[in-house]
Write an enzyme that holds these catalytic residues in place. Sequence first.
Site, PDB file in Angstrom:
ATOM      1  N   ASN A  14      92.116  41.488  77.484  1.00  0.00           N
ATOM      2  CA  ASN A  14      91.619  41.413  78.861  1.00  0.00           C
ATOM      3  C   ASN A  14      90.773  40.142  78.928  1.00  0.00           C
ATOM      4  O   ASN A  14      89.723  40.050  78.274  1.00  0.00           O
ATOM      5  CB  ASN A  14      90.754  42.646  79.130  1.00  0.00           C
ATOM      6  CG  ASN A  14      90.770  43.133  80.553  1.00  0.00           C
ATOM      7  OD1 ASN A  14      90.069  44.091  80.861  1.00  0.00           O
ATOM      8  ND2 ASN A  14      91.526  42.529  81.442  1.00  0.00           N
ATOM      9  N   CYS A  87      83.641  46.200  84.942  1.00  0.00           N
ATOM     10  CA  CYS A  87      84.770  46.009  84.031  1.00  0.00           C
ATOM     11  C   CYS A  87      84.264  46.312  82.630  1.00  0.00           C
ATOM     12  O   CYS A  87      83.355  45.644  82.135  1.00  0.00           O
ATOM     13  CB  CYS A  87      85.305  44.594  84.129  1.00  0.00           C
ATOM     14  SG  CYS A  87      86.629  44.244  82.937  1.00  0.00           S
ATOM     15  N   GLY A  88      84.843  47.330  81.989  1.00  0.00           N
ATOM     16  CA  GLY A  88      84.362  47.748  80.680  1.00  0.00           C
ATOM     17  C   GLY A  88      84.560  46.718  79.595  1.00  0.00           C
ATOM     18  O   GLY A  88      83.692  46.518  78.740  1.00  0.00           O
ATOM     19  N   ASN A 196      92.753  51.507  89.832  1.00  0.00           N
ATOM     20  CA  ASN A 196      93.454  51.152  88.602  1.00  0.00           C
ATOM     21  C   ASN A 196      94.293  52.360  88.196  1.00  0.00           C
ATOM     22  O   ASN A 196      93.836  53.502  88.279  1.00  0.00           O
ATOM     23  CB  ASN A 196      92.463  50.825  87.484  1.00  0.00           C
ATOM     24  CG  ASN A 196      91.574  49.649  87.827  1.00  0.00           C
ATOM     25  OD1 ASN A 196      91.954  48.776  88.596  1.00  0.00           O
ATOM     26  ND2 ASN A 196      90.384  49.622  87.279  1.00  0.00           N
ATOM     27  N   GLU A 220      95.970  47.060  86.938  1.00  0.00           N
ATOM     28  CA  GLU A 220      94.639  46.942  87.524  1.00  0.00           C
ATOM     29  C   GLU A 220      94.743  46.414  88.948  1.00  0.00           C
ATOM     30  O   GLU A 220      95.460  45.443  89.216  1.00  0.00           O
ATOM     31  CB  GLU A 220      93.772  45.997  86.688  1.00  0.00           C
ATOM     32  CG  GLU A 220      93.390  46.546  85.328  1.00  0.00           C
ATOM     33  CD  GLU A 220      92.257  45.777  84.697  1.00  0.00           C
ATOM     34  OE1 GLU A 220      91.179  45.682  85.333  1.00  0.00           O
ATOM     35  OE2 GLU A 220      92.444  45.251  83.585  1.00  0.00           O
ATOM     36  N   ARG A 221      94.018  47.057  89.847  1.00  0.00           N
ATOM     37  CA  ARG A 221      94.016  46.622  91.247  1.00  0.00           C
ATOM     38  C   ARG A 221      93.491  45.187  91.315  1.00  0.00           C
ATOM     39  O   ARG A 221      92.552  44.803  90.634  1.00  0.00           O
ATOM     40  CB  ARG A 221      93.145  47.545  92.096  1.00  0.00           C
ATOM     41  CG  ARG A 221      91.713  47.579  91.643  1.00  0.00           C
ATOM     42  CD  ARG A 221      90.809  48.380  92.525  1.00  0.00           C
ATOM     43  NE  ARG A 221      89.461  48.321  91.966  1.00  0.00           N
ATOM     44  CZ  ARG A 221      88.373  48.635  92.618  1.00  0.00           C
ATOM     45  NH1 ARG A 221      88.424  49.037  93.866  1.00  0.00           N
ATOM     46  NH2 ARG A 221      87.197  48.560  92.039  1.00  0.00           N
ATOM     47  N   CYS A 229      92.249  47.597  79.691  1.00  0.00           N
ATOM     48  CA  CYS A 229      91.266  47.904  80.727  1.00  0.00           C
ATOM     49  C   CYS A 229      90.248  48.840  80.097  1.00  0.00           C
ATOM     50  O   CYS A 229      90.599  49.957  79.698  1.00  0.00           O
ATOM     51  CB  CYS A 229      91.927  48.548  81.941  1.00  0.00           C
ATOM     52  SG  CYS A 229      90.749  49.094  83.216  1.00  0.00           S
TER      53      CYS A 229
END
Length: 291
Positions: A14, A87-88, A196, A220-221, A229
């Site tokens: 990511n 966002c993780g 998402n 992911e949107r 994600c």
Amino acid sequence: MISLAFTKGQGTGNDFVLFTDPDGEIDLSPAQIRALCDRRFGVGADGVIRAVRSRALPEGAAALAEEPEAEWFMDYWNADGTPAEMCGNGVRVYAHYLISEGLVPAERSDTLPIGTRAGVKDVLQTSSGYTVDLGPWRLAPERLVAARGLDVARPGLGIDLGNPHLVVALADPGELDALELHRAPAMDPAPERGANVEFVVAEEPLLQHGAACIRMRVHERGVGETQSCGTGAAAAALAFRHWGGEGMPTSWRVEVPGGRLQVRMFPTATGEHVSLGGPAELVYSGTIELA
């Protein structure tokens, strides 16, 4: 033209463009964010993260009210130029960026509070990367999810981690591999803020070395299919535990195309929290001219 000094970072694939703007003086437009994230004509990324002090923007006021030590705010924008709550993977990479750039002390051994649009997130540096307390979570309404590669629409369990998720369980790895996620899955009814969408299968065996193991792909949107994600991995683990009921473990390993993430559920005085652990890497730095 604006000359922007940036750093490219990633966490389990990511990837993000990060830049420092302590006093909130650089206000990138959605078009400029899309240009930065373009993988052919720009740097290429799933999103843009601005390192800005919480006091320098309106959203940061809530973070400082929640935690006065949350000096830095993660101003995160999706690749399509829309703002996102959290966002993780991004917050772990952001913490690594703050430390690497000397914006916070590298020698600190306690957690680093970071402001986000989904509240303050505490990040801890570990021997294998970073772990972030994503905070509380809640169930959200189920919706039907249709995607290319699925024969029929499947139910998706809603999980809210400050940003919205729909988790869809699949029967076997073949179904997961057959998905075509270059187009956004259709959700019925459509969520007002989008969501998402995580498609998940259990590993065989499910329990390995004290942890439950699952495999996931995600759309992911505002981005599309990504290599990983972070909040989606947490949502997938929470959904599987919900489906499994009593006796399911609180430690999970989530395999994504870009690597492996660790998820853990734990009690707090204010209710159950969920944490996310995984690597964070800064890939390179440079300067780009933006129209």
